[in-house]
Design a protein around this motif. Structure first.
Motif, mmCIF file in Angstrom:
data_model
loop_
_atom_site.group_PDB
_atom_site.id
_atom_site.type_symbol
_atom_site.label_atom_id
_atom_site.label_comp_id
_atom_site.label_asym_id
_atom_site.label_seq_id
_atom_site.Cartn_x
_atom_site.Cartn_y
_atom_site.Cartn_z
ATOM 1 N N PRO A 34 0.811 -1.227 0.000
ATOM 2 C CA PRO A 34 0.000 0.000 0.000
ATOM 3 C C PRO A 34 0.839 1.269 0.000
ATOM 4 O O PRO A 34 0.540 2.225 -0.728
ATOM 5 C CB PRO A 34 -0.824 -0.132 1.292
ATOM 6 N N ARG A 35 1.894 1.276 0.807
ATOM 7 C CA ARG A 35 2.736 2.477 0.889
ATOM 8 C C ARG A 35 3.457 2.730 -0.440
ATOM 9 O O ARG A 35 3.522 3.868 -0.917
ATOM 10 C CB ARG A 35 3.762 2.318 2.008
ATOM 11 N N LEU A 36 3.985 1.697 -1.039
ATOM 12 C CA LEU A 36 4.715 1.858 -2.299
ATOM 13 C C LEU A 36 3.777 2.288 -3.424
ATOM 14 O O LEU A 36 4.141 3.129 -4.267
ATOM 15 C CB LEU A 36 5.418 0.539 -2.657
ATOM 16 N N ALA A 84 -4.922 0.062 -7.487
ATOM 17 C CA ALA A 84 -4.123 -0.958 -6.783
ATOM 18 C C ALA A 84 -3.908 -0.577 -5.325
ATOM 19 O O ALA A 84 -3.892 -1.445 -4.431
ATOM 20 C CB ALA A 84 -2.791 -1.140 -7.495
ATOM 21 N N PHE A 85 -3.724 0.730 -5.065
ATOM 22 C CA PHE A 85 -3.548 1.192 -3.682
ATOM 23 C C PHE A 85 -4.775 0.880 -2.836
ATOM 24 O O PHE A 85 -4.671 0.346 -1.731
ATOM 25 C CB PHE A 85 -3.264 2.691 -3.681
ATOM 26 N N ILE A 86 -5.962 1.203 -3.339
ATOM 27 C CA ILE A 86 -7.195 0.931 -2.598
ATOM 28 C C ILE A 86 -7.368 -0.571 -2.380
ATOM 29 O O ILE A 86 -7.743 -1.031 -1.294
ATOM 30 C CB ILE A 86 -8.412 1.515 -3.347
ATOM 31 N N TRP A 87 -7.071 -1.353 -3.408
ATOM 32 C CA TRP A 87 -7.213 -2.818 -3.304
ATOM 33 C C TRP A 87 -6.337 -3.383 -2.178
ATOM 34 O O TRP A 87 -6.784 -4.210 -1.391
ATOM 35 C CB TRP A 87 -6.850 -3.440 -4.650
ATOM 36 N N SER A 88 -5.080 -2.945 -2.115
ATOM 37 C CA SER A 88 -4.157 -3.493 -1.108
ATOM 38 C C SER A 88 -4.335 -2.822 0.253
ATOM 39 O O SER A 88 -4.178 -3.465 1.293
ATOM 40 C CB SER A 88 -2.713 -3.337 -1.581
ATOM 41 N N GLY A 91 -7.979 -3.916 1.329
ATOM 42 C CA GLY A 91 -8.152 -5.366 1.327
ATOM 43 C C GLY A 91 -9.545 -5.773 0.875
ATOM 44 O O GLY A 91 -9.971 -6.910 1.127
ATOM 45 N N THR A 92 -10.269 -4.864 0.231
ATOM 46 C CA THR A 92 -11.618 -5.151 -0.251
ATOM 47 C C THR A 92 -11.764 -4.601 -1.668
ATOM 48 O O THR A 92 -10.872 -3.918 -2.176
ATOM 49 C CB THR A 92 -12.690 -4.503 0.639
ATOM 50 N N GLY A 93 -12.906 -4.856 -2.299
ATOM 51 C CA GLY A 93 -13.176 -4.343 -3.649
ATOM 52 C C GLY A 93 -13.501 -5.463 -4.603
ATOM 53 O O GLY A 93 -13.191 -6.638 -4.346
ATOM 54 N N ALA A 170 -15.535 -0.480 -2.313
ATOM 55 C CA ALA A 170 -14.484 -0.978 -1.415
ATOM 56 C C ALA A 170 -14.565 -0.294 -0.051
ATOM 57 O O ALA A 170 -14.353 -0.934 1.000
ATOM 58 C CB ALA A 170 -13.113 -0.758 -2.038
ATOM 59 N N SER A 171 -14.875 0.998 -0.025
ATOM 60 C CA SER A 171 -14.975 1.728 1.243
ATOM 61 C C SER A 171 -16.148 1.224 2.075
ATOM 62 O O SER A 171 -16.031 1.052 3.297
ATOM 63 C CB SER A 171 -15.124 3.228 0.966
#
Length: 614
Positions: A34-36, A84-88, A91-93, A170-171
């Motif tokens: 997520p950070r990367l 990809a950031f939101i996915w990782s 952890g949902t979506g 996802a939210s």
């Protein structure tokens, strides 16, 4: 220089700053993805800000066309990295929706790179018209391109719409799972950025809004949300660090109270962390850097190789690390330590950490040395005691054959005093003396074997025959003491396995003790009866019964203890030896008082062919 040339670089700098912070965090701790990914999106927005500024400042078609295509490509990278950031991070979506976003955007982006199309014709415009200069507040001006909108430009905005749906879904899923503010704060900021940036860009493309692209400005909402999250993480980390510091102090106190030192070896960096008590045990200062070489250098030279090999074995096998060694302290003092540890491995099986504890066992080791010395002294004392027992047993067991030799010698002197001397009687007496001498020699040999725990020479023998032999040996005593000795053995008794001399010795001891017990009784009541029977357990039971006064109940349990005796001139060794002999033959021996008068000593022997543990 005007406010536009100042503010856009400031937005880019803000994106670069937070992106670098997130990059450093992502490279140093987990979870990294997520950070990367967020760092990638922040760096991309910094590029978007630079391209937006470049579009404002040029009225050259070639430069504008290059900046436009780079901007469209950067926005595509931004959408993919944010998805990809939101996915990782959440952890949902929905996976299919996440994959549809880059696919839809790629359809529109392809118009920018069709070969053979003239400059300015692409995803945004199907025909380029020219540039128009717009003046803003403060006298600042910027250039705006004009053209015929391309209907296919709808695909980038469909991709943005799909991403809005993906992030919102996802939210909501994350909110239902943990109810945290992360879903509202970060998810809401991303949705706000997509709505604001996408709407403003669409209005510019449709020539409704006469402003530069402000996608990077809309991203400030995401920057603020992530800054708040980062600040929350920093505060949580500070609180956690404080808690860990408190726990470390508590652990130091607990380990010191238990005299345990805790340590952790980071194998990859070759650094050893140790609690304060562990450092004290090894003589390390609190600020001293410890690694493998420094640790091994603190050990006794004779123990270093063994400890190093134990470390290598633990790393190779992944098993436990257990070793005892000596630590050399200042002044030449030696401290014994016991260490226990366990290797931890990563997903690929590579050892990364070895954790363990150390315990000061100097006192225990000193006690073991003292105990070993005491054992040595006790062994010596046992040898001396055994010599005393041997001497006592020898005196006890030889008293009967030596007494018989003395009586036969006195009888021979009487026969020789006759006139003429009775030579035949003397010859018979000499034969008895020879037999008694052999018996005394056999007693010495077998007592030596008994006290040294050597194996007996066993053979199949008849209890009835042994009783007859013992009765002949005791004939002189029975006549002298005026005791009636009765042998009552059952006919056809099974054979037993045993050493005849040892068993005769037991029988003779019990019979002589029985005679001692009836010695004070009137002559008519001096009776000793020896019975032999087979029992239901495959044993031969022999009982020696007397008509004496019996045994005090409190003395019954101690009769077979060495040196315990009920007789004034007894040595307390005969019954102890008898018990040793019987138990060595696989039997048992005990004593009991009779119902009317006297006492009975009983012992059992296993029949020949019946296996018994000895």
């Amino acid at each position: 220089m005007n406010w536009m040339t100042i503010t856009w670089p400031m937005v880019a700098a803000a994106c670069l700053t937070l992106g670098l912070i997130e990059l450093s965090i992502g490279l140093s701790r987990r979870p990294r993805a997520p950070r990367l990914l967020f760092a990638v999106s922040a760096f991309t927005v910094a590029c978007v800000a630079a391209l937006e500024l470049a579009l404002m400042q040029t009225d050259v078609l070639a430069e504008w066309w290059l900046a436009t295509r780079l901007l469209d490509a950067a926005v595509g990278i931004l959408l993919v990295s944010l998805t990809a950031f939101i996915w990782s991070y959440f952890g949902t979506g929905r996976k299919w929706l996440a994959l549809a976003i880059p696919f839809i955007y790629a359809i529109g982006l392809s118009f920018d790179f069709f070969p053979g199309t003239p400059p300015g014709v692409g995803m945004t415009y199907q025909a380029f018209i020219g540039f128009r200069t717009v003046e803003t507040s403060g006298g600042a001006t910027f250039h705006v391109a004009e053209g015929v909108p391309n209907p296919w430009n709808v695909f980038p905005y469909l991709a943005v719409l799909a991403q809005i749906v993906f992030v919102a879904d996802a939210s909501l899923r994350l909110r239902r799972l943990d109810g945290g503010r992360r879903a509202v704060l970060v998810g809401g900021a991303v949705v706000l950025f997509l709505l604001g940036g996408g709407l403003q860009a669409a209005l510019v493309d449709l020539d409704i809004l006469k402003t530069p692209y402000m996608i990077s400005w809309a991203y400030l909402a995401v920057l603020m949300a992530m800054s708040i999250e980062l600040n929350a993480d920093v505060l949580a980390g500070a609180r956690l660090a404080g808690q860990l510091k408190d726990r470390e102090r508590h652990m130091d106190l607990a380990s010191a109270a238990a005299d345990l030192g805790m340590w952790t070896w980071d194998i990859g960096h070759d650094t050893i962390w140790a609690t304060r008590h562990a450092r004290e045990l090894f003589g390390f200062s609190e600020s001293e850097h410890i690694n493998r070489a420094r640790f091994l250098g603190s050990l006794h030279p004779e123990d270093r190789e063994a400890v190093d090999q134990a470390l290598e074995d633990a790393l190779a096998t992944g098993g436990g690390y257990e070793v005892e060694y000596r630590v050399l302290l200042r002044g030449g003092k030696i401290r014994w330590m016991a260490a226990h540890g366990q290797v931890e491995r990563d997903g690929s099986g590579k050892p990364i950490v070895l954790r363990g504890v150390v315990l000061d066992i100097s006192a225990r080791h000193s006690s073991e040395l003292e105990l070993q010395q005491l054992r040595s002294e006790l062994t010596h004392a046992n040898r001396v005691s055994m010599m005393g027992q041997f001497a006592s047993a020898l005196a006890h067991e030889l008293s009967q054959p030596l007494g018989a030799i003395l009586r036969n010698t006195e009888a021979a002197e009487l026969f020789l005093a006759h006139d003429p001397p009775d030579i035949e009687e003397v010859r018979a007496i000499l034969a008895d003396i020879r037999q008694d001498e052999r018996r005394a020699s056999g007693v010495i040999d077998r007592l030596r074997a008994l006290l040294k725990r050597r194996s007996f020479v066993r053979s199949a023998l008849s209890v009835s025959d042994e009783l007859a032999t013992v009765m002949a040996l005791a004939r002189g005593d029975t006549a002298t003491r005026k005791v009636a000795l009765v042998i009552d053995d059952a006919p056809n008794l099974p054979l037993v396995m045993g050493d005849p001399v040892h068993l005769q010795q037991v029988l003779l001891n019990l019979i002589l003790n029985a005679m001692d017990a009836v010695e004070d009784a009137p002559a008519a009541r001096r009776k000793v009866t020896v019975r032999a029977r087979s029992n239901s357990e495959g044993e031969i039971e022999v009982a020696v019964e007397d008509s004496g006064s019996g045994i005090a109940p409190e003395r019954l349990e101690r009769l077979f203890e060495p040196f315990f005796t009920t007789k004034a001139k007894g040595m307390g060794i005969g019954l102890s030896i008898s018990r040793t002999i019987i138990e060595a033959h696989g039997g048992r021996i005990w004593a009991e008082n009779n119902a009317d008068e006297g006492a009975t000593f009983r012992f059992t022997l296993p029949q020949a062919g019946v296996a018994r543990s000895s």
